[in-house]
Structure formats: structure tokens, C-alpha cells
Design a protein around this motif. Structure first.
Motif, mmCIF file in Angstrom:
data_model
loop_
_atom_site.group_PDB
_atom_site.id
_atom_site.type_symbol
_atom_site.label_atom_id
_atom_site.label_comp_id
_atom_site.label_asym_id
_atom_site.label_seq_id
_atom_site.Cartn_x
_atom_site.Cartn_y
_atom_site.Cartn_z
ATOM 1 N N ASP A 1 17.138 -25.347 21.512
ATOM 2 C CA ASP A 1 15.401 -25.193 21.380
ATOM 3 C C ASP A 1 15.524 -24.992 19.825
ATOM 4 O OD1 ASP A 1 13.101 -24.288 20.805
ATOM 5 O OD2 ASP A 1 13.312 -22.620 22.451
ATOM 6 N N TRP A 2 15.061 -26.085 19.093
ATOM 7 C CA TRP A 2 14.705 -25.927 17.545
ATOM 8 C C TRP A 2 13.177 -25.691 17.495
ATOM 9 C CZ3 TRP A 2 17.512 -30.228 19.945
ATOM 10 C CH2 TRP A 2 18.998 -30.183 19.392
ATOM 11 N N GLY A 3 12.548 -25.068 18.211
ATOM 12 C CA GLY A 3 11.316 -24.495 18.012
ATOM 13 C C GLY A 3 10.445 -25.596 18.461
ATOM 14 N N ASP A 4 10.062 -26.785 17.833
ATOM 15 C CA ASP A 4 9.118 -27.829 18.183
ATOM 16 C C ASP A 4 9.685 -28.952 18.943
ATOM 17 O OD1 ASP A 4 10.684 -28.635 16.175
ATOM 18 O OD2 ASP A 4 9.138 -29.481 14.830
ATOM 19 N N CYS B 1 17.423 -22.418 17.441
ATOM 20 C CA CYS B 1 17.607 -22.570 15.960
ATOM 21 C C CYS B 1 16.292 -22.817 15.418
ATOM 22 C CB CYS B 1 18.508 -23.528 15.633
ATOM 23 S SG CYS B 1 18.807 -24.140 13.895
ATOM 24 N N ASN B 2 15.897 -21.860 14.145
ATOM 25 C CA ASN B 2 14.864 -22.106 13.472
ATOM 26 C C ASN B 2 14.936 -23.541 12.339
ATOM 27 O OD1 ASN B 2 13.306 -20.271 14.627
ATOM 28 N ND2 ASN B 2 14.177 -18.820 13.326
ATOM 29 N N THR B 3 14.002 -24.257 12.328
ATOM 30 C CA THR B 3 14.593 -25.573 11.493
ATOM 31 C C THR B 3 13.241 -25.812 10.346
ATOM 32 O OG1 THR B 3 13.260 -27.358 12.745
ATOM 33 C CG2 THR B 3 15.673 -26.983 13.362
ATOM 34 N N SER B 4 13.604 -26.546 9.296
ATOM 35 C CA SER B 4 12.679 -26.789 8.205
ATOM 36 C C SER B 4 12.218 -28.231 8.342
ATOM 37 C CB SER B 4 13.406 -26.478 6.884
ATOM 38 O OG SER B 4 14.143 -27.591 6.486
ATOM 39 N N PRO B 5 11.139 -28.414 7.681
ATOM 40 C CA PRO B 5 10.616 -30.175 7.714
ATOM 41 C C PRO B 5 11.827 -30.869 7.097
ATOM 42 C CG PRO B 5 8.956 -28.642 6.761
ATOM 43 C CD PRO B 5 10.161 -27.693 6.885
ATOM 44 N N ALA C 1 24.230 -25.783 17.314
ATOM 45 C CA ALA C 1 22.772 -26.112 17.011
ATOM 46 C C ALA C 1 22.615 -26.814 15.631
ATOM 47 C CB ALA C 1 21.799 -24.774 16.911
ATOM 48 N N VAL C 2 23.331 -26.693 14.542
ATOM 49 C CA VAL C 2 23.266 -27.137 13.328
ATOM 50 C C VAL C 2 24.241 -28.357 13.164
ATOM 51 C CG1 VAL C 2 22.405 -25.025 12.388
ATOM 52 C CG2 VAL C 2 24.809 -25.667 12.091
ATOM 53 N N LEU C 3 25.278 -28.343 14.045
ATOM 54 C CA LEU C 3 26.142 -29.469 14.112
ATOM 55 C C LEU C 3 25.711 -30.831 15.011
ATOM 56 C CD1 LEU C 3 29.317 -27.498 15.117
ATOM 57 C CD2 LEU C 3 28.862 -28.213 12.705
ATOM 58 N N LEU C 4 25.080 -30.255 15.820
ATOM 59 C CA LEU C 4 24.027 -31.358 16.658
ATOM 60 C C LEU C 4 23.378 -32.376 15.821
ATOM 61 C CD1 LEU C 4 25.050 -31.945 19.752
ATOM 62 C CD2 LEU C 4 22.523 -31.615 20.092
ATOM 63 N N GLN D 1 19.544 -20.779 11.846
ATOM 64 C CA GLN D 1 18.341 -21.309 10.829
ATOM 65 C C GLN D 1 19.202 -22.730 10.105
ATOM 66 O OE1 GLN D 1 17.653 -18.769 7.879
ATOM 67 N NE2 GLN D 1 15.974 -20.068 6.746
ATOM 68 N N ILE D 2 18.352 -23.813 9.912
ATOM 69 C CA ILE D 2 18.395 -24.871 9.083
ATOM 70 C C ILE D 2 17.266 -24.903 8.058
ATOM 71 C CG2 ILE D 2 18.484 -27.433 9.215
ATOM 72 C CD1 ILE D 2 19.669 -27.294 12.125
ATOM 73 N N ALA D 3 17.865 -24.964 6.951
ATOM 74 C CA ALA D 3 17.012 -25.356 5.745
ATOM 75 C C ALA D 3 17.506 -26.678 5.089
ATOM 76 C CB ALA D 3 17.007 -24.198 4.673
ATOM 77 N N TRP D 4 16.873 -27.891 5.452
ATOM 78 C CA TRP D 4 17.355 -29.096 5.175
ATOM 79 C C TRP D 4 17.059 -29.505 3.712
ATOM 80 C CZ3 TRP D 4 20.290 -31.552 8.439
ATOM 81 C CH2 TRP D 4 20.671 -33.071 8.179
#
Length: 325
Positions: A134-137, A155-159, A100-103, A316-319
């Protein structure tokens, strides 16, 4: 020597297990205080003393144990069985959730891709174009032929996180591992399951789904050393595709920093796109660009450029902002 081992288990409890696995947090703190456990671990090679390996080996020998007293009894009464597993096996946690983060990076590459993973374990992370996300939004379903079978990776993502609109076009894939695991072997699949932390039922379910998919379309896995045998595997790739070499939670097990740095130099000098998803201490020369270390997270980088902090299991992703990166 045992003090060093104890400190390792305290770090694991505080930085990895805390908030993620109460059982492993409790057991790791117990091991750090137990002369029985520390003495047992000191008889093993340094690369066989990891918490994840110990806890999975105990589960393999004695089943799920959450009580420190029961854990001590296993180490005391069945030490040789546990040691045998720890000498034979390694921490080849094959977490498909990391796709989910690699993609977020793979989906930005236009045209056909040759995908090569070093430290591939059973190759479950070599199938990012098969899974759903599924990245939430934003959601990306699996391809129609895998609908209902492939896992949906959450995976939860940040802006600022890129939202993949389609799966990458992977036309050739292969994995390199010192000891590849085989999804057609019950013993290898059982070991993968024992590496999943005891409270993590969602991870176990998606692992089983990913194994089911891989059993139908197993990626090619080659036995070899990532610091020596990667160029030969890259040379096999078809010429009409972008070569992408990636690894996740693998180089941390190459203990010699000079060997890690040599690997990094070779990747940067190659024509391949290099994607690294490791703890920040693995490549400190690059991680410094990401600002303050997040010890509880991995750092996703492309060609040595930090892009985002990621959850160790892909949750989780915190860009990073442009100023941080």
C-alpha cells in the motif's frame, strides 16, 4: 573509549529514535550519561556495542523496560546475562517493510529474476513477490494464494516514485548470512520480535505475518561471509534469469571501509544488478551524488546510482529528481 560509545548512543537517540521511539530515545540518552552502562559496554567487542543490540538483549533478559533507573538495575544486577546475549546474538533485524521500497526497483526488471540477499537474517526480505503493498495512492494485493496471510506493507511515497503494477517474477532465491536465523525455531523468532522497537506494534504484527508466510515457503539460507562467499552462491543461480543481489542495513556492520569498497567494486564488475539500501555513510563515494546527506534515512541505489531516500523500516520513499541523481 567510553566517550566514543556515548557519542554513538547520542547519535542513535537524535537521528534514529527521535520521533520513532520515545522509549529508546530516552534510554539511549541515559546510556550516554551513565558510567555504569558505558563501563559495561566497554567490556564488549566494538561490534557488540550497538544500541539496538543492547536494548534487545535487555528485553530478552528482563522484558520491556522504559525507566532509566530500572534499566540501570538490569545492567548492574544481570550484566553477565545481558552480555551473554550480546556476544551470541547480532542485530539481525529482519524488517519485511523494506520490501516496499525494494519492489520499486525489482518490479522494473523484465523477465525472470534470481534474487540473492546478503545479510539475509531469516530471509523475510527474500519474499517480496508474496507480500501485499500500500503506497497510499496505489495498492498491490498479495497473490491470491497468500491473501489473508501475507502482510500488507504500507509506505508513504513522494512524486516520481515508480508504482509497481505487478509482482516481480522471481524463479530462484537464496540468502547469505554469517548466522542465518530459522523461522521454525521459536528462539530465533523470539529474537526477531525483541529487535522490534517497543512502541512499533504495526511492525511487530507484520513481522509475525511475514514469519507465518516464511514458515510455509522458507527461502534457502546459506551460512557464509558476504565478502568471501557470494560468488559461489551467484554461480548456483539458473542461467535463464537476471541475477539481482541486494542488501539492506547490512554493510554498515562491515566496519572496515576498505572491505565495503572492495565489495562494491566486485558488485559493479559482476553481471548482477546490485541493489543497496544502506545509510549514506556506508558508500560515501556514491552517496555524494545524492546531494546533502539525510542522516535519518537510508539511500537506495542500483549499481552505485542513488535513486531515493528511504525510511529505515521501509515506511517512506523520497525519490530523487533527475538533477539530484
Amino acid at each position: 573509549m567510553t566517550r566514543h560509545i556515548a557519542e554513538r548512543y547520542i547519535r542513535f537517540a537524535q537521528l534514529e529514535a527521535a520521533g520513532q521511539s520515545p522509549i529508546y530515545e530516552r534510554l539511549a540518552l541515559h546510556v550516554a550519561r551513565s558510567q555504569n552502562c558505558l563501563g559495561f559496554l566497554s567490556t564488549l567487542p566494538a561490534d557488540r556495542q550497538q544500541p539496538n543490540l543492547l536494548f534487545a538483549a535487555v528485553r530478552h533478559v528482563a522484558g520491556n523496560i522504559s525507566c532509566p533507573e530500572a534499566f540501570d538495575r538490569v545492567i548492574r544486577d544481570r550484566a553477565e546475562e545481558v552480555a551473554t546475549v550480546m556476544r551470541r546474538r547480532t542485530t539481525q533485524t529482519n524488517e519485511p517493510g523494506r520490501c516496499a521500497v525494494l519492489l520499486t526497483l525489482l518490479a522494473q526488471i523484465t523477465g525472470p529474476i534470481t534474487l540473492i540477499e546478503v545479510g539475509a537474517s531469516a530471509g523475510l526480505c527474500l519474499l517480496p513477490d508474496v507480500y501485499g503493498y500500500d503506497w497510499g495512492d496505489h495498492k498491490l494485493p498479495p497473490p491470491p494464494e497468500f491473501e489473508g496471510r501475507a502482510p500488507i506493507l504500507q509506505c508513504n511515497t513522494s512524486p516520481g516514485t515508480p508504482r509497481p503494477m505487478a509482482h516481480p517474477d522471481i524463479i530462484w532465491r537464496a540468502g547469505l548470512d554469517l548466522n542465518p536465523l530459522d523461522v521454525s525455531r521459536d528462539a530465533d523468532v523470539a529474537w526477531l520480535e525483541q529487535l522490534v522497537w517497543p512502541e512499533h506494534q504495526l511492525r511487530l504484527d507484520r513481522l509475525r505475518s511475514a514469519v507465518s508466510v516464511a514458515q510455509c515457503c522458507p527461502p534457502r539460507l546459506v551460512a557464509g561471509d558476504l565478502t568471501q562467499d557470494l560468488p559461489a552462491l551467484i554461480a548456483e543461480a539458473p542461467p535463464n534469469a537476471t541475477v539481482v543481489v541486494f542488501h539492506t542495513a547490512v554493510l554498515t556492520y562491515v566496519a572496515d571501509q576498505q572491505r565495503r569498497d572492495a565489495f562494491a567494486r566486485n558488485m559493479l564488475e559482476s553481471d548482477a544488478i546490485w541493489i543497496s539500501n544502506e545509510g549514506p555513510r556506508v558508500f560515501p563515494q556514491f552517496a555524494a551524488r545524492a546531494g546533502q546527506y539525510r542522516e535519518d534515512m537510508f539511500l537506495l541505489m542500483q549499481n552505485g546510482q542513488p535513486l531515493t531516500w528511504t525510511g529505515p523500516h521501509g515506511q517512506q520513499i523520497a525519490w530523487l529528481s533527475a538533477t539530484q541523481a
